[in-house]
Each structure stands twice: as C-alpha cells, then as structure tokens.
Design an enzyme around this catalytic site. Structure first.
Site, PDB file in Angstrom:
ATOM      1  N   LYS A   5       0.837  -1.197   0.000  1.00 56.54           N
ATOM      2  CA  LYS A   5       0.000   0.000   0.000  1.00 56.54           C
ATOM      3  C   LYS A   5       0.877   1.255   0.000  1.00 56.54           C
ATOM      4  O   LYS A   5       0.696   2.149  -0.804  1.00 56.54           O
ATOM      5  CB  LYS A   5      -0.920  -0.021   1.228  1.00 56.54           C
ATOM      6  CG  LYS A   5      -1.790   1.193   1.343  1.00 56.54           C
ATOM      7  CD  LYS A   5      -2.765   1.094   2.500  1.00 56.54           C
ATOM      8  CE  LYS A   5      -3.426   2.450   2.728  1.00 56.54           C
ATOM      9  NZ  LYS A   5      -4.343   2.463   3.840  1.00 56.54           N
ATOM     10  N   HIS A  51      -6.653 -32.599  18.079  1.00 58.64           N
ATOM     11  CA  HIS A  51      -5.573 -33.444  18.589  1.00 58.64           C
ATOM     12  C   HIS A  51      -4.424 -32.605  19.116  1.00 58.64           C
ATOM     13  O   HIS A  51      -3.305 -33.099  19.264  1.00 58.64           O
ATOM     14  CB  HIS A  51      -5.092 -34.379  17.479  1.00 58.64           C
ATOM     15  CG  HIS A  51      -6.198 -35.270  16.998  1.00 58.64           C
ATOM     16  ND1 HIS A  51      -6.485 -36.477  17.598  1.00 58.64           N
ATOM     17  CD2 HIS A  51      -7.118 -35.094  16.029  1.00 58.64           C
ATOM     18  CE1 HIS A  51      -7.537 -37.022  16.980  1.00 58.64           C
ATOM     19  NE2 HIS A  51      -7.936 -36.202  16.026  1.00 58.64           N
TER      20      HIS A  51
HETATM   21  O1  F6P Z   1       3.058  -2.675   9.734  1.00 61.19           O
HETATM   22  C1  F6P Z   1       1.693  -2.890   9.609  1.00 61.19           C
HETATM   23  C2  F6P Z   1       1.242  -2.614   8.222  1.00 61.19           C
HETATM   24  O2  F6P Z   1       1.201  -1.253   8.002  1.00 61.19           O
HETATM   25  C3  F6P Z   1      -0.094  -3.256   7.948  1.00 61.19           C
HETATM   26  O3  F6P Z   1      -1.156  -2.505   8.400  1.00 61.19           O
HETATM   27  C4  F6P Z   1      -0.040  -3.433   6.481  1.00 61.19           C
HETATM   28  O4  F6P Z   1      -1.016  -4.342   6.028  1.00 61.19           O
HETATM   29  C5  F6P Z   1       1.364  -3.934   6.308  1.00 61.19           C
HETATM   30  O5  F6P Z   1       2.101  -3.194   7.253  1.00 61.19           O
HETATM   31  C6  F6P Z   1       1.966  -3.786   4.960  1.00 61.19           C
HETATM   32  O6  F6P Z   1       1.984  -2.466   4.536  1.00 61.19           O
HETATM   33  P1  F6P Z   1       2.176  -2.075   3.019  1.00 61.19           P
HETATM   34  O7  F6P Z   1       1.063  -2.706   2.233  1.00 61.19           O
HETATM   35  O8  F6P Z   1       2.146  -0.586   2.991  1.00 61.19           O
HETATM   36  O9  F6P Z   1       3.496  -2.613   2.571  1.00 61.19           O
END
Ligand code: F6P
Length: 553
Positions: free
Chosen positions: A206, A393
């Site tokens: 992201k 188990h």
């Molecule tokens: O460190 C947590 C986080 O920010 C998560 O919320 C997110 O899903 C993950 O890291 C990966 O972030 P990115 O998609 O920005 O690499």
C-alpha cells in the site's frame, strides 16, 4: 467525543446481568423448543447458529440496547457513506466501496469512488486475462507459469489465504507463491526452483515503503536479472525490458513504484481509504485474480457485497455481524474471555485464522478511544485457531477442560471440494460428524453421573467430567465458493467493526506497529557492527547483539 460505553444504561444492565449470570445449556435446550430457531440467523449463504452460545434473550436485548446507545448503526452508516471515521489518520473507511456494483454512485471529496474502483478493477482484469491466456509473455516469449506475490501484512495475508482457500478454482498450469518475511529463507525457498523466464513478480505494498517488501523486491530483481544474465538472455541494455515483463506492482503510491523502476503502466492502484487488512478485494488481490480469473473474482466481490447489504439493511434482531460483534463484547467485557478461537472444518481455510488475526487484532488492539481518552475496559481479544480436526488433537483439551473461557467459531461447508470415500464412508461426513460432535461436547459436556455410569474408576471420575457450557457459534455454507469466501471475510470485517464501535476506538489505524519499525531501523547499524550505535542501546539489547556478532560466522 467518543462514547464511553461504560457510561451507558445498557452497560450497567449488562453488568448487573453478568454479576449473577449462570446458564445451563442442557436446561436451555430441554426447556426451550424455540432456542435454536430464535438464536439462528441467515446472512446470504451463511447459516449462523448462536444457540450454543452463552446468551439468553435478556442478555441479547441488553446487548442490542448497548449497540443503540453506542450508536453503532449510525457509525456503520457513516462508514458506508465515506465519512472520515478513521480519525487518527483523517481518512474515510471505504473497503465496502470496493465491492459496490458498477453504476452505483458514491462521491467522496469530489471523487467518484465507485467509478474509480471499477476503472482499476478493469485494468487488473485485463492484465489477469493476458497472463492467463499466455498473451503476456516473459522476456524470451514464454508464457508465465509462476506468479510470486511479494508483500506483507494485508498485502500478503489476504491474497495468500484466499489463494489457498480457492485452490480448486486456480487455472491449471499457473501457480502463485507468496513471499513476505524479511528472513531471506522465505524468498530463497520460494524462488529456488523457479525459472526466471516464466516467473512474474507482483510487488504489493500500500505504502511502497515497507522494509520487508522493498528488500524482497530488490532481491527478486537481482535474482531475475542474475539468472537471465547468466543465460545470456539480458544485457545491461535490456534490463529494463526484462523488469517490465516480469514485474508489476500494486500500491497507493504510484510515484514510489516508478522510482523503484516499475513502469507505471504495469502498476495497479488503490486508495488511502482502503486499510491494508481490508484490501484483499482491491488490486492487492491481483495475484488471486490471475489465479482464479476475473469471473470468479467478481463472484468473490459479490459475496462481500451480499454481507455488506445484510449488515447495512437487516434489522438489528437478525443482523448477523451486529449480533456476533455484540456477543463478542459480552464475552470479553462481561464474562472475562481473553481469546476467541476460529476453527474452520475446511482444510482449504487453513490460513483463515492467520488472516483473521491481522483483521481483528490490528483493528481492535487499542487502549485509547478515538478522542484520545483511555479505555478503562478490555478491548481486542486474541484471535487464534487452526483447522479442525487437526486442532482437536492439539489444543482442544484446554478448551474443553481448562480454566479459561474461550468462545469458538466453528466453520464448515455442506459440499466438499473433493468427495472422497473410504470404502462406503463419505469422508466429508466424518469431518462434519467431528464438527458437530465438538460443538455438542463443548455445550453439553458430560456430568459426573454420566461418567460414573460408564463404570469409571472413582479416582479418575473428576478428570473425566466435561463441565459443558463452553460457548460456540456454528457457521455453515453450501460450499467454499469464491462468493462464500467473500461472505465469510466480510462477516468478520463487520464483526470487528461492531466491536470497535462499541469500544469507541479507531479500528482503522495501526500506530502500535510503528515503534518497532523505527527501532529496527535505528538498530540496523549496531547489528552491522557500528560501535557508537551499539553503545547507545540498552544493556540487554547490547548483550544480544554481542552474542550475535560473536556467533555469526
Ligand atoms: O506494519 C503494519 C502494516 O502497516 C499493515 O497494516 C499493512 O497491512 C502492512 O504493514 C503492509 O503495509 P504495506 O502494504 O504498505 O506494505
């Protein structure tokens, strides 16, 4: 100002009920012919039986009053409308927009959200079709056989879980792999047997700043170029062509994607109003779209949508995510549960508990309310689990006879992906018999008299008693189709929402992950031998780093 739920009338009423609460599920079932009907609800394809939970009608009514006093429905409507309910980041929370139908309208900050979603989805679908049909080729003209998704957290757990869950829908000849950990063994093991000519990397992040993902992306680029160079396929002049044919990216930060060297034409976007842990149904699911195809992905989205509509429109008394979220609040805040087990009796859902852990715990692991005031009540229970029957188990002993209250969600489907028989026995029926047996044993237990009546030696009678009244919710669906998987995910997204809404916290930020990231950055020079950085750290950490440096060969 967030509402402090403990100041509501309903909270006090629930506390009064909890102070004297006892329930005997055997008696409840013996004396109440309507219990099952009254505590069972449907949401699209999901059949949800809450009759074996520690609920009475009185408690349920009080929980619904709590939701009303905490304005959960208003807050839900604000989320769907795109209000900036993620207050600490000043963002809308619109993962529900990712599954709205083309032609719907939702404008936020002047942006045509649904139009944007479908434009991006079309790009992902087109790309996936080209890979699946062999039209997208590697640098030497060979079609892609392996897709490696590099991402972590929400950019890994969702796509990986869904890929595993929907394996029967994956196109023959295509395999996806998932690299997340910065431990170099992860990328090594996932690439060691691959042929660069037929491998495509999807860099999913992201923010496009995540240390693990960017490091692994660079390692992947080196791996690809080294292999192609060694085979005399690329020279310095054709490196960027190789990158263009073997790397695509998914991010909200397309400028950073370009900086990394990936052609913006090969990048798929999404928006800051999609939280990482809520992003599997955005372009973050590109690896999944390639694997199962756009039609199945559209069905997956339809499943989310069906539950969104249920959550948005169903009256409170039959609203499954609302009821299950409130039930969890009852367990956590009034009956003292600290954890919650998620037990899929579907092997294909083996990554579902791991996925759920990020969804629930990154969302609701908070101890301040949205307005910055401290919660003086528990939030965020620990979610965990494994598929049944494996867990039976391993850890079920503690659930049946331990001292802790552990509400359990049992998940199963009527139709297996593979209907195998052992002689005359349908093996799926053995699996389901175990599912049903466990929920029965938990709810109704085995009394002292029953144990004695079996002729048990007196001194081990206590060890063989099952107290019962251990709560479970049973969730069943016709089959694990893409649509049902979407329904299950959306169900838990909204359960998480309801809990966070009652607790008055911001379920959509994750500041608690930042300090560790920053310290890791600060400590990297010390680990690499920088004496000054080493001196600046605490004695325990210094000793650990010393140990590492002495042992490292
Ligand atoms: O460190 C947590 C986080 O920010 C998560 O919320 C997110 O899903 C993950 O890291 C990966 O972030 P990115 O998609 O920005 O690499």
């Amino acid at each position: 100002m967030s509402i402090d739920p403990t100041t509501t009338t309903a909270w006090q009423a629930l506390q009064d009920l909890a102070d004297v609460f006892t329930i005997d599920l055997r008696e409840e079932f013996d004396n109440d012919d309507n219990r099952v009907a009254d505590f069972t609800a449907r949401a699209s394809d999901l059949y949800v039986d809450m009759s074996k939970s520690l609920l009475t009608r009185e408690v349920r009514d009080a929980l619904l009053s709590l939701a009303a006093e905490c304005k959960v429905e208003e807050y839900r409507d604000a989320m769907f409308a795109g209000d900036k309910i993620n207050v600490t980041e000043g963002r809308s929370v619109l993962h529900t927009a990712l599954r709205r139908k083309q032609g719907d309208t939702l404008t936020v900050d002047g942006q045509d959200v649904i139009g944007d979603v479908h434009a991006e989805l079309d790009k992902v679908y087109d790309f996936a079709n080209r890979v699946r049909s062999g039209q997208w080729r590697g640098i030497t003209g060979k079609p892609i056989t392996h897709v490696v998704n590099i991402g972590i957290g929400g950019s890994d757990l969702g796509p990986k879980m869904a890929y595993e869950a929907l394996k029967p829908y994956v196109q023959d000849g295509l395999e996806c792999r998932f690299v997340s950990n910065i431990d170099p063994s992860d990328i090594y093991e996932n690439t060691v047997d691959l042929d660069a000519e037929t491998t495509l990397f999807i860099i999913a992040s992201k923010t496009f700043t995540t240390l693990e993902t960017l490091t692994n992306a660079r390692l992947a680029r080196t791996w690809l170029l080294d292999q192609l160079r060694d085979q005399g396929i690329v020279t310095e002049d054709s490196e960027s062509e190789a990158i263009a044919k073997h790397f695509v990216a998914v991010s909200t930060a397309l400028d950073k994607v370009a900086e990394f060297g990936i052609d913006p034409d090969n990048a798929f976007g999404f928006w800051d109003w999609v939280g990482g842990r809520y992003s599997v149904d955005s372009a973050i699911g590109t690896s999944l779209v390639v694997a199962i195809g756009p039609e199945n992905f559209a069905e997956f989205l339809a499943g989310f949508r069906a539950i969104d509509e249920h959550f948005a429109n169903e009256p409170a008394e039959g609203n499954v995510p609302l009821l299950l979220g409130l039930l969890n609040v009852w367990y956590v805040n009034f009956l003292g549960a600290e954890s919650h087990a998620v037990l899929p009796y579907v092997q294909y859902l083996h990554r579902f508990p791991a996925y759920m852990q990020q969804l629930t715990m990154e969302s609701n692991g908070k101890s301040v309310r949205s307005d910055g005031s401290y919660t003086e009540y528990d939030t965020g229970e620990i979610f965990w689990g494994e598929p049944g029957t494996n867990g039976q188990h391993a850890f079920y002993q503690l659930i049946h006879q331990g001292t802790r209250l552990i509400p359990c969600d049992f998940i199963a489907v009527a139709n297996p992906a593979h209907g195998l028989k052992d002689g005359e026995t349908d093996v799926h029926e053995l699996l389901l018999a175990n599912f049903f047996a466990q929920t029965k044993a938990l709810a109704f237990g085995k009394t002292e008299e029953e144990v004695r009546a079996e002729g048990t030696e007196e001194k081990i009678v206590p060890a063989r008693i099952f107290e019962g009244n251990k709560p479970s919710t049973s969730i069943m669906a016709p089959e694990l189709s893409p649509k049902v998987l979407g329904e299950l995910i959306a169900l838990y997204e909204h359960i998480t929402f309801v809990e966070g809404a009652v607790w008055g916290i911001d379920s959509f930020d994750q500041w608690g992950v930042e300090l560790g990231k920053q310290l890791a950055k600060d400590l990297t020079p010390a680990v690499a031998g920088d004496e000054k950085a080493l001196r600046e750290t605490d004695a325990s950490t210094r000793a650990l780093i010393d140990y590492y440096r002495n042992e490292r060969e």
